[in-house]
Structures are given as structure tokens and as C-alpha cells.
Design a protein around this motif. Structure first.
Motif, PDB file in Angstrom:
ATOM      1  N   ARG A  89      21.585  77.807  -2.063  1.00  0.00           N
ATOM      2  CA  ARG A  89      20.714  78.537  -2.986  1.00  0.00           C
ATOM      3  C   ARG A  89      19.970  79.622  -2.215  1.00  0.00           C
ATOM      4  O   ARG A  89      19.967  79.647  -0.998  1.00  0.00           O
ATOM      5  CB  ARG A  89      19.729  77.533  -3.589  1.00  0.00           C
ATOM      6  CG  ARG A  89      18.896  77.986  -4.763  1.00  0.00           C
ATOM      7  CD  ARG A  89      18.200  76.781  -5.375  1.00  0.00           C
ATOM      8  NE  ARG A  89      17.287  77.175  -6.454  1.00  0.00           N
ATOM      9  CZ  ARG A  89      15.979  77.091  -6.372  1.00  0.00           C
ATOM     10  NH1 ARG A  89      15.399  76.634  -5.283  1.00  0.00           N
ATOM     11  NH2 ARG A  89      15.226  77.453  -7.386  1.00  0.00           N
ATOM     12  N   TYR A 129      27.528  81.953  -1.871  1.00  0.00           N
ATOM     13  CA  TYR A 129      27.405  80.715  -2.632  1.00  0.00           C
ATOM     14  C   TYR A 129      28.732  79.952  -2.616  1.00  0.00           C
ATOM     15  O   TYR A 129      28.775  78.745  -2.366  1.00  0.00           O
ATOM     16  CB  TYR A 129      27.017  81.021  -4.083  1.00  0.00           C
ATOM     17  CG  TYR A 129      25.542  81.246  -4.335  1.00  0.00           C
ATOM     18  CD1 TYR A 129      24.604  81.217  -3.306  1.00  0.00           C
ATOM     19  CD2 TYR A 129      25.083  81.499  -5.624  1.00  0.00           C
ATOM     20  CE1 TYR A 129      23.258  81.427  -3.560  1.00  0.00           C
ATOM     21  CE2 TYR A 129      23.734  81.713  -5.882  1.00  0.00           C
ATOM     22  CZ  TYR A 129      22.828  81.678  -4.851  1.00  0.00           C
ATOM     23  OH  TYR A 129      21.495  81.882  -5.114  1.00  0.00           O
ATOM     24  N   TYR A 183      31.408  84.583  -9.069  1.00  0.00           N
ATOM     25  CA  TYR A 183      31.381  83.360  -8.265  1.00  0.00           C
ATOM     26  C   TYR A 183      32.694  82.589  -8.409  1.00  0.00           C
ATOM     27  O   TYR A 183      33.242  82.080  -7.423  1.00  0.00           O
ATOM     28  CB  TYR A 183      30.198  82.496  -8.697  1.00  0.00           C
ATOM     29  CG  TYR A 183      30.204  81.081  -8.170  1.00  0.00           C
ATOM     30  CD1 TYR A 183      29.842  80.791  -6.857  1.00  0.00           C
ATOM     31  CD2 TYR A 183      30.568  80.012  -8.998  1.00  0.00           C
ATOM     32  CE1 TYR A 183      29.839  79.490  -6.386  1.00  0.00           C
ATOM     33  CE2 TYR A 183      30.568  78.709  -8.535  1.00  0.00           C
ATOM     34  CZ  TYR A 183      30.204  78.447  -7.235  1.00  0.00           C
ATOM     35  OH  TYR A 183      30.204  77.149  -6.773  1.00  0.00           O
ATOM     36  N   VAL A 196      25.050  74.279  -6.327  1.00  0.00           N
ATOM     37  CA  VAL A 196      25.005  75.714  -6.060  1.00  0.00           C
ATOM     38  C   VAL A 196      23.994  76.400  -6.975  1.00  0.00           C
ATOM     39  O   VAL A 196      24.003  76.174  -8.192  1.00  0.00           O
ATOM     40  CB  VAL A 196      26.401  76.345  -6.259  1.00  0.00           C
ATOM     41  CG1 VAL A 196      26.345  77.852  -6.029  1.00  0.00           C
ATOM     42  CG2 VAL A 196      27.409  75.699  -5.325  1.00  0.00           C
ATOM     43  N   ASP A 197      23.118  77.207  -6.385  1.00  0.00           N
ATOM     44  CA  ASP A 197      22.175  78.063  -7.106  1.00  0.00           C
ATOM     45  C   ASP A 197      21.034  77.307  -7.758  1.00  0.00           C
ATOM     46  O   ASP A 197      19.941  77.843  -7.902  1.00  0.00           O
ATOM     47  CB  ASP A 197      22.895  78.926  -8.145  1.00  0.00           C
ATOM     48  CG  ASP A 197      21.949  79.908  -8.828  1.00  0.00           C
ATOM     49  OD1 ASP A 197      21.291  80.677  -8.101  1.00  0.00           O
ATOM     50  OD2 ASP A 197      21.859  79.904 -10.062  1.00  0.00           O
TER      51      ASP A 197
END
Length: 345
Positions: A137, A284, A55, A123-124
């Protein structure tokens, strides 16, 4: 998502055609905020996971041309994350991208940013409270459900499964664990599940799995909620104990994972593990910065389908863009649209 749907999901993902420059072919998402735009602060959550290191590389690629402040790394420490956010605030950030691992304790940082009218893209993970502009997400309940159905079908509805859980302080750990448990109770009551909380730490996972194997040497399934931190120590432990049998051979322990890192895809090819859910590390990064730029441009969004084959859903404290995350098995492991097949191993 049942095993019989794998090919359909893979075809749907192939149709998406989204990309960052080192990821998937197709157009890129850009909205305002070039190199002369308002500053964006980005905090990386940790560097001890192959998923998050991928990432980080995608953030670097997707952020080319954007006015990014020096990227920080909170190293799975919410106190450090709060400190990093304050540095962003004090050095002129007009939007912040973060991936809080403790989704409850990050509330104070979000509150401070909201007071300064600095929009946040998470994020996530989905913060438990305080406002966010957008959460980028995938559906983590679907992760746990897909793992449940895969193991249930492969084991014929009977056996013993170790669940290497993430941190239950994280919404991801909770969502995956709750979905897995609910699905197993409802659909595969003949499978006994041993829940092993790990705080997303590979050494903790290995130690707890070793202890479980000593008590239950007939264990025949493992669900790893994060292959980026659990894959290597799990395979090393099974190899050491002579339990790492290839899929299809007697004594094979069926393993399903989450992340979609290149190492997991290689392990599927080598029949060391059986499946993983591919979290889109590339998307992402791409859409985190897309929404940060959109916030700076004053754009607003509403729940419903997007133009990039995902769905925005409403949260009590904002919106969430749920990106596609396919189940990967030997049937589709070589699919070139999987981000894990487009980065170095």
C-alpha cells in the motif's frame, strides 16, 4: 507534502528504479515460487476503474512464470470476494492476493484462510482485523494531506471545495478523508469543505457534485479521491455546465485527484485538472506477488526501510509495505518513471 516539494519527490522516485516488464526500468523482485511452485490465488477488486484495470494488466505481467490459479474478480462485492477466496482455498491455493474494498466485512474470509495457514497479501487496502502476511500500500493519510496543501495554496486559503470521498467502509476512504479534513481545519480554515460520500461510484459523485453546484455556483475547488472512477464524470459535468476552464484562466476550478492513471496525466497536460497523487499500480502488482512468493518460501520481514525505497510499518494484524506515491503537477507530469506514462492511453 507541500507543493514546493514536488520536484524533490519526483527525483526520489526516479532513483527508485523498480519495474515490472511493462513498467519502470530496473531490476525485478522475485522470491521463490516459479511455474512449478505452490499455487497463488489472485482476486482483482473491480473492473470499472481505469486504475484497477491497469493493475490487472500489471498482475498478468508480473505473474509470468508464477503458478497462478485462474484470476478472479470480485467486482466491488465482498460476498463475491468471500466466495472467490473459498474457491482458491478449495482448489489448492497456498497464498492469496486480494484487494478488499470493504475492509471490515472481509474479516470472515481472512479468518478462514488463517485457519488453513494460507498467507494473505492485501493490496492497496488494509483489512481492519484478522491476520495478513503483508499489506502492499501507499500512505493514504499522505494522499489527503497532499491534496489539502495543494488546494490550500492554489486557492490562497479561501474558497469552497467539494471532496468526492470514496467509501467510508474502506480504510482508504477513511484515511484520505480524515487526513484531508484535519489538514484543512488546521492549515486552511478559510476554505469550506463539502464532504460528498460516493461509495467509489462515478455516477454518484457526478450527481452529488451537480447538486452542490446548484447550491454553491461559486465552488472553486474539487478533491477527487479516485480519479479512476471520478475523472471522466466530473470533467463531463463541468464541461456541460460551462465550468471547465483551463488552469490559469478566470473561473478555473482547481482539481486535485488520486490514482495517476494516464487520463489524469493527460488532463494535467491539457490544464483540465491541476494535480494527482500517483498510486503505483505497477509496484502494487510487482510487490503483491513478491510477498506472496516470499510467504511460500517461509521468509519473514520486520518494520523498517526496505531495499526498494519503501518502509515497512507494523500493524495490529500484520505488516504494511508503504510504497512511494508522488504528487504529480505540470512540473513533473512527463516524468518517465511515472507508471501512467508507460501504459497505453
Amino acid at each position: 507534502m507541500r507543493l514546493t516539494r514536488v520536484r524533490t519527490v519526483a527525483v526520489a522516485l526516479a532513483a527508485v528504479g523498480l519495474a515490472v516488464s511493462c513498467g519502470r526500468g530496473g531490476g525485478t523482485a522475485t522470491t521463490g515460487g516459479g511455474s512449478g511452485g505452490s499455487p497463488i490465488g489472485v482476486d482483482l477488486p473491480r473492473s470499472d476503474s481505469d486504475f484497477w484495470n491497469s493493475y490487472a494488466a500489471y498482475i498478468k505481467s508480473a505473474g509470468a512464470g508464477a503458478n497462478l490459479l485462474p484470476v478472479s474478480n470480485s467486482q466491488n462485492d465482498v460476498t463475491r470476494l468471500v466466495a472467490n477466496v473459498r474457491v482458491f482455498r478449495d482448489t489448492g491455493a497456498k497464498a492469496v492476493v486480494m484487494a478488499p474494498q470493504d475492509t471490515g466485512a472481509v474479516a470472515s474470509a481472512l479468518k478462514e484462510l488463517a485457519a488453513r495457514k494460507i498467507p494473505v497479501v492485501s493490496v492497496d487496502t488494509r483489512p481492519d482485523k484478522e491476520p495478513v502476511y503483508m499489506v502492499v500500500r501507499a500512505d493514504n493519510h499522505a494522499y489527503g494531506t497532499a491534496a489539502c496543501h495543494f488546494l490550500g495554496e492554489r486557492l490562497g486559503g479561501r474558497g469552497k471545495v467539494a471532496e468526492l470521498q470514496g467509501s467510508l467502509d474502506s480504510v482508504n476512504g477513511r484515511d484520505r478523508s480524515e487526513a484531508f479534513a484535519t489538514c484543512m481545519r488546521k492549515n486552511h480554515p478559510g476554505i469550506r469543505v463539502f464532504e460528498l460520500p460516493t461509495d467509489w461510484k462515478g455516477d454518484v459523485a457526478s450527481a452529488k457534485l451537480q447538486g452542490l453546484l446548484a447550491q454553491h455556483p461559486d465552488l472553486n475547488g474539487v478533491y477527487m479521491q479516485a480519479g479512476g472512477v471520478f475523472l471522466q464524470p466530473t470533467l463531463a459535468l463541468l464541461q456541460q455546465k460551462g465550468l471547465l476552464k483551463p488552469a490559469g484562466q478566470p473561473g478555473h476550478i482547481t482539481i486535485v485527484s488520486n490514482d495517476g492513471i494516464p487520463q489524469e496525466l493527460d488532463a494535467i497536460r491539457r490544464k483540465r485538472i491541476d494535480a494527482t497523487v500517483s498510486q503505483p499500480a505497477d509496484l502494487y502488482a510487482q510487490y503483491a506477488l513478491y510477498y506472496a512468493r516470499a510467504a511460500l518460501a517461509g521468509k519473514t520481514f520486520a518494520p523498517g526501510p526496505t531495499g526498494h525505497r519503501s518502509t515497512i510499518v507494523a500493524l495490529p494484524n500484520g505488516l504494511e509495505d508503504q510504497l512511494p506515491a508522488p504528487l504529480v503537477t505540470t512540473d513533473n507530469v512527463d516524468d518517465k518513471t511515472l507508471w501512467g506514462n508507460s501504459v497505453g492511453r
